[in-house]
Design a protein around this motif. Structure first.
Motif, PDB file in Angstrom:
ATOM      1  N   GLU A   1     -30.660  18.506 -39.662  1.00  0.00           N
ATOM      2  CA  GLU A   1     -31.774  17.862 -40.371  1.00  0.00           C
ATOM      3  C   GLU A   1     -33.067  18.636 -40.133  1.00  0.00           C
ATOM      4  O   GLU A   1     -33.829  18.911 -41.070  1.00  0.00           O
ATOM      5  CB  GLU A   1     -31.919  16.419 -39.894  1.00  0.00           C
ATOM      6  CG  GLU A   1     -33.074  15.668 -40.539  1.00  0.00           C
ATOM      7  CD  GLU A   1     -33.446  14.402 -39.800  1.00  0.00           C
ATOM      8  OE1 GLU A   1     -34.032  13.505 -40.421  1.00  0.00           O
ATOM      9  OE2 GLU A   1     -33.169  14.305 -38.576  1.00  0.00           O
ATOM     10  N   ARG A   2     -33.326  18.988 -38.873  1.00  0.00           N
ATOM     11  CA  ARG A   2     -34.561  19.710 -38.549  1.00  0.00           C
ATOM     12  C   ARG A   2     -34.550  21.112 -39.158  1.00  0.00           C
ATOM     13  O   ARG A   2     -35.580  21.589 -39.652  1.00  0.00           O
ATOM     14  CB  ARG A   2     -34.743  19.788 -37.026  1.00  0.00           C
ATOM     15  CG  ARG A   2     -35.217  18.497 -36.394  1.00  0.00           C
ATOM     16  CD  ARG A   2     -35.730  18.715 -34.985  1.00  0.00           C
ATOM     17  NE  ARG A   2     -34.659  19.025 -34.054  1.00  0.00           N
ATOM     18  CZ  ARG A   2     -33.967  18.104 -33.365  1.00  0.00           C
ATOM     19  NH1 ARG A   2     -34.228  16.827 -33.537  1.00  0.00           N
ATOM     20  NH2 ARG A   2     -33.014  18.455 -32.531  1.00  0.00           N
TER      21      ARG A   2
ATOM     22  N   PRO B   1     -43.132   7.463 -44.884  1.00  0.00           N
ATOM     23  CA  PRO B   1     -42.680   7.722 -43.518  1.00  0.00           C
ATOM     24  C   PRO B   1     -43.610   7.061 -42.492  1.00  0.00           C
ATOM     25  O   PRO B   1     -44.792   6.822 -42.761  1.00  0.00           O
ATOM     26  CB  PRO B   1     -42.715   9.251 -43.423  1.00  0.00           C
ATOM     27  CG  PRO B   1     -42.549   9.718 -44.837  1.00  0.00           C
ATOM     28  CD  PRO B   1     -43.302   8.704 -45.654  1.00  0.00           C
TER      29      PRO B   1
ATOM     30  N   ASN C   1     -33.928  13.975 -47.056  1.00  0.00           N
ATOM     31  CA  ASN C   1     -33.245  14.858 -46.118  1.00  0.00           C
ATOM     32  C   ASN C   1     -32.542  14.054 -45.032  1.00  0.00           C
ATOM     33  O   ASN C   1     -31.376  14.289 -44.710  1.00  0.00           O
ATOM     34  CB  ASN C   1     -34.242  15.832 -45.499  1.00  0.00           C
ATOM     35  CG  ASN C   1     -33.574  16.912 -44.672  1.00  0.00           C
ATOM     36  OD1 ASN C   1     -32.651  17.586 -45.138  1.00  0.00           O
ATOM     37  ND2 ASN C   1     -34.024  17.080 -43.433  1.00  0.00           N
ATOM     38  N   ASN C   2     -33.235  13.082 -44.466  1.00  0.00           N
ATOM     39  CA  ASN C   2     -32.634  12.238 -43.449  1.00  0.00           C
ATOM     40  C   ASN C   2     -31.460  11.457 -44.025  1.00  0.00           C
ATOM     41  O   ASN C   2     -30.381  11.381 -43.413  1.00  0.00           O
ATOM     42  CB  ASN C   2     -33.689  11.285 -42.885  1.00  0.00           C
ATOM     43  CG  ASN C   2     -33.134  10.355 -41.824  1.00  0.00           C
ATOM     44  OD1 ASN C   2     -32.638   9.268 -42.132  1.00  0.00           O
ATOM     45  ND2 ASN C   2     -33.223  10.766 -40.574  1.00  0.00           N
TER      46      ASN C   2
ATOM     47  N   ASP D   1     -38.139  16.759 -48.097  1.00  0.00           N
ATOM     48  CA  ASP D   1     -38.639  15.393 -48.214  1.00  0.00           C
ATOM     49  C   ASP D   1     -37.955  14.594 -47.119  1.00  0.00           C
ATOM     50  O   ASP D   1     -36.730  14.521 -47.074  1.00  0.00           O
ATOM     51  CB  ASP D   1     -38.317  14.836 -49.597  1.00  0.00           C
ATOM     52  CG  ASP D   1     -38.571  13.350 -49.708  1.00  0.00           C
ATOM     53  OD1 ASP D   1     -37.654  12.564 -49.402  1.00  0.00           O
ATOM     54  OD2 ASP D   1     -39.691  12.968 -50.095  1.00  0.00           O
ATOM     55  N   PHE D   2     -38.732  13.964 -46.236  1.00  0.00           N
ATOM     56  CA  PHE D   2     -38.123  13.353 -45.055  1.00  0.00           C
ATOM     57  C   PHE D   2     -37.050  12.341 -45.425  1.00  0.00           C
ATOM     58  O   PHE D   2     -35.935  12.375 -44.898  1.00  0.00           O
ATOM     59  CB  PHE D   2     -39.172  12.680 -44.166  1.00  0.00           C
ATOM     60  CG  PHE D   2     -38.527  11.916 -43.040  1.00  0.00           C
ATOM     61  CD1 PHE D   2     -38.059  12.594 -41.931  1.00  0.00           C
ATOM     62  CD2 PHE D   2     -38.311  10.540 -43.131  1.00  0.00           C
ATOM     63  CE1 PHE D   2     -37.390  11.911 -40.915  1.00  0.00           C
ATOM     64  CE2 PHE D   2     -37.662   9.857 -42.128  1.00  0.00           C
ATOM     65  CZ  PHE D   2     -37.203  10.535 -41.009  1.00  0.00           C
TER      66      PHE D   2
ATOM     67  N   MET E   1     -35.398  20.947 -42.856  1.00  0.00           N
ATOM     68  CA  MET E   1     -36.820  20.719 -43.092  1.00  0.00           C
ATOM     69  C   MET E   1     -37.622  21.997 -42.872  1.00  0.00           C
ATOM     70  O   MET E   1     -38.608  22.252 -43.562  1.00  0.00           O
ATOM     71  CB  MET E   1     -37.343  19.611 -42.188  1.00  0.00           C
ATOM     72  CG  MET E   1     -36.921  18.219 -42.613  1.00  0.00           C
ATOM     73  SD  MET E   1     -37.456  17.732 -44.271  1.00  0.00           S
ATOM     74  CE  MET E   1     -39.218  17.569 -44.042  1.00  0.00           C
TER      75      MET E   1
ATOM     76  N   HIS F   1     -43.766  18.196 -38.026  1.00  0.00           N
ATOM     77  CA  HIS F   1     -42.806  17.702 -39.004  1.00  0.00           C
ATOM     78  C   HIS F   1     -41.905  18.807 -39.550  1.00  0.00           C
ATOM     79  O   HIS F   1     -41.146  18.575 -40.490  1.00  0.00           O
ATOM     80  CB  HIS F   1     -43.540  17.034 -40.171  1.00  0.00           C
ATOM     81  CG  HIS F   1     -44.217  15.758 -39.794  1.00  0.00           C
ATOM     82  ND1 HIS F   1     -45.069  15.086 -40.645  1.00  0.00           N
ATOM     83  CD2 HIS F   1     -44.178  15.018 -38.658  1.00  0.00           C
ATOM     84  CE1 HIS F   1     -45.521  13.986 -40.049  1.00  0.00           C
ATOM     85  NE2 HIS F   1     -44.998  13.933 -38.853  1.00  0.00           N
TER      86      HIS F   1
ATOM     87  N   CYS G   1     -37.175   6.851 -38.990  1.00  0.00           N
ATOM     88  CA  CYS G   1     -38.207   7.882 -38.833  1.00  0.00           C
ATOM     89  C   CYS G   1     -38.373   8.312 -37.379  1.00  0.00           C
ATOM     90  O   CYS G   1     -39.251   9.136 -37.083  1.00  0.00           O
ATOM     91  CB  CYS G   1     -39.552   7.363 -39.357  1.00  0.00           C
ATOM     92  SG  CYS G   1     -39.552   6.918 -41.103  1.00  0.00           S
TER      93      CYS G   1
END
Length: 477
Positions: free
Chosen positions: A368-369, A107, A383-384, A379-380, A372, A45, A297
């Motif tokens: 995005e990656r 998620p 952030n996404n 926070d997924f 993270m 992740h 996700c």
């Protein structure tokens, strides 16, 4: 005597903790607490090393606070989520657990993990789960057709109506378990995961609550006026604590209502308080979205046709963006702030995301990656959602023809170049005028700069992005 186990995840606090509160209701129950690290899953992740360090520092504080209330915190480590059901089952057998309590995470991988745990334990352990990390549970805020909102503003109106009807109230810290003698608890050994200094943000529930109180009492009044200027200490910087659940959104709303009592009922009363409440509701919106649309996700854009955009492939540009060497001073200052602190000012997150996905036309998922992998508040859902908003691929996103001009943003929100001078010191000697575009300001006398030329020309890059998005939308991408 029943034995209750509270499984802590991203909810590292005692106050307003729904699972912990429920576990402590029965005065005859023995209450134990547990945290399980999953280093391989964290790696998959892209958890930032700073976030891992921040997490461990909070765990130390949590273990001590729980011990003062007669509740031991046990620590275990397994490689990944797939190993959790058996690990929990073994612990429940060894400790004779009768009831398991935990707060839900949203998620997709976390939902699947929890379902596997419930299926594994159901024959022998009574499991209680709670919605804790939101003001309103996913699925609770819907259209008249009972579907998820696809635009933020009507979602906000519906959420505010529900909050007015039934305002959420934080739960108190459970009383000490006076009759309980805690067993010796496992030492919090270092994670089998890389860590990086996170001391810029103090650890512990007390520190988080103090920061929340200070922001609401001293800063929120001017928040709407000052929040977009990165050189000012004008934002709450509470996102790292919300991400790990050291604070709950209900505590944030209560603190906000203490200074703006009518915020839910007369939202035009205080621009600063309204603006910060909107940020809390954007957090809600993005978390509700990933439950309603689980493909978010799975690296998918919300707007399907945007997956046909002909993204550029340029490793050198990506590396320059990551290192803060694009030749655009505000972009570079923001990326260096991220790399140094593990945190970035919110407006700058939009600016650098727009720059990567529009000016450089690199796939938003690369950004995005990378975020993270660096963010202490990674926070997924948020952030996404933020990246898809900036890249015009998401729900209620900026239209594809909207591109932030990084030079104009710099001139508007860092007019004296104070933020740029802090993070790009090689430009510190330039005038307030030249510092926003070192190689494009006419009439300036300057020595040779140890600073890169711009990777792209804004006007040409803008046209390329418009062409690529238009082609994708018409089916020719």
């Amino acid at each position: 005597m029943p034995t209750h186990l509270v499984w802590f995840r991203e909810d590292l606090r005692l106050a307003d903790h729904r699972a912990l509160h429920a576990a402590c209701v029965d005065p005859t129950a023995q209450v134990l607490a547990l945290f399980i690290a999953t280093p391989q899953q964290w790696q998959a992740h892209q958890m930032a090393p700073r976030q891992a360090d921040f997490l461990r520092r909070h765990l130390v504080c949590l273990q001590q606070a729980l011990a003062e209330r007669g509740i031991p915190l046990y620590y275990h480590q397994v490689p990944c989520f797939l190993d959790l059901p058996d690990a929990l089952a073994a612990l429940c057998t060894a400790k004779r657990i009768t009831h398991l309590f935990f707060n839900r995470q949203y998620p997709l991988n976390e939902q699947r993990r929890d379902q596997a745990v419930l299926q594994r334990l159901r024959p022998t352990v009574i499991c209680h789960t709670f919605d804790d990390s939101l003001l309103l549970a996913p699925g609770q805020v819907t259209t008249q057709q009972r579907s998820m909102f696809r635009v933020f503003t009507p979602f906000k109106r519906a959420a505010l109506a529900q909050l007015c009807e039934k305002p959420p109230r934080p739960l108190p810290i459970p009383a000490p378990r006076r009759a309980q003698m805690p067993a010796p608890q496992s030492l919090l050994a270092p994670f089998d995961y890389p860590t990086q200094d996170s001391s810029y943000f103090p650890a512990g529930e007390t520190a988080a609550l103090q920061r929340l109180q200070h922001f609401c009492e001293k800063q929120v009044t001017d928040y709407a006026l000052r929040r977009d200027f990165p050189a000012l200490a004008a934002t709450s910087q509470l996102s790292p604590y919300l991400t790990l659940g050291v604070l709950s959104p209900r505590q944030c709303l209560q603190a906000l209502q203490a200074v703006a009592p009518d915020i839910l009922y007369q939202p035009r009363g205080s621009e600063g308080a309204v603006s910060w409440l909107n940020e809390l509701l954007w957090r809600e919106f993005y978390r509700h979205l990933i439950v309603a649309f689980p493909n978010l996700c799975q690296h998918q854009p919300f707007v399907a046709w945007t997956d046909q955009v002909a993204w550029q492939v340029n490793a050198q540009w990506l590396q320059a963006w990551q290192q803060g060497c694009t030749g655009y001073p505000l972009v570079d200052a923001a990326m260096r702030q991220l790399n140094h602190l593990g945190w970035m000012h919110n407006r700058l997150r939009m600016v650098v995301a727009s720059f990567l996905s529009k000016q450089l036309l690199l796939d938003w998922r690369l950004g995005e990656r990378y975020f993270m992998s660096q963010l202490i508040d990674g926070d997924f859902a948020a952030n996404n959602g933020g990246w898809q908003w900036a890249a015009s691929t998401g729900c209620d996103a900026a239209p594809y023809f909207r591109l932030f001009n990084p030079t104009a943003q710099s001139q508007r929100f860092d007019p004296q170049g104070a933020f740029i001078r802090q993070w790009v010191p090689e430009l510190a000697a330039l005038s307030d005028r030249a510092i926003h575009a070192p190689y494009a300001t006419p009439g300036e006398k300057r020595t040779t700069l140890d600073y890169p030329q711009p990777l792209v020309d804004h006007s040409l890059a803008r046209q390329r992005a418009l062409t690529a998005f238009a082609a994708a939308k018409s089916g020719q991408g």
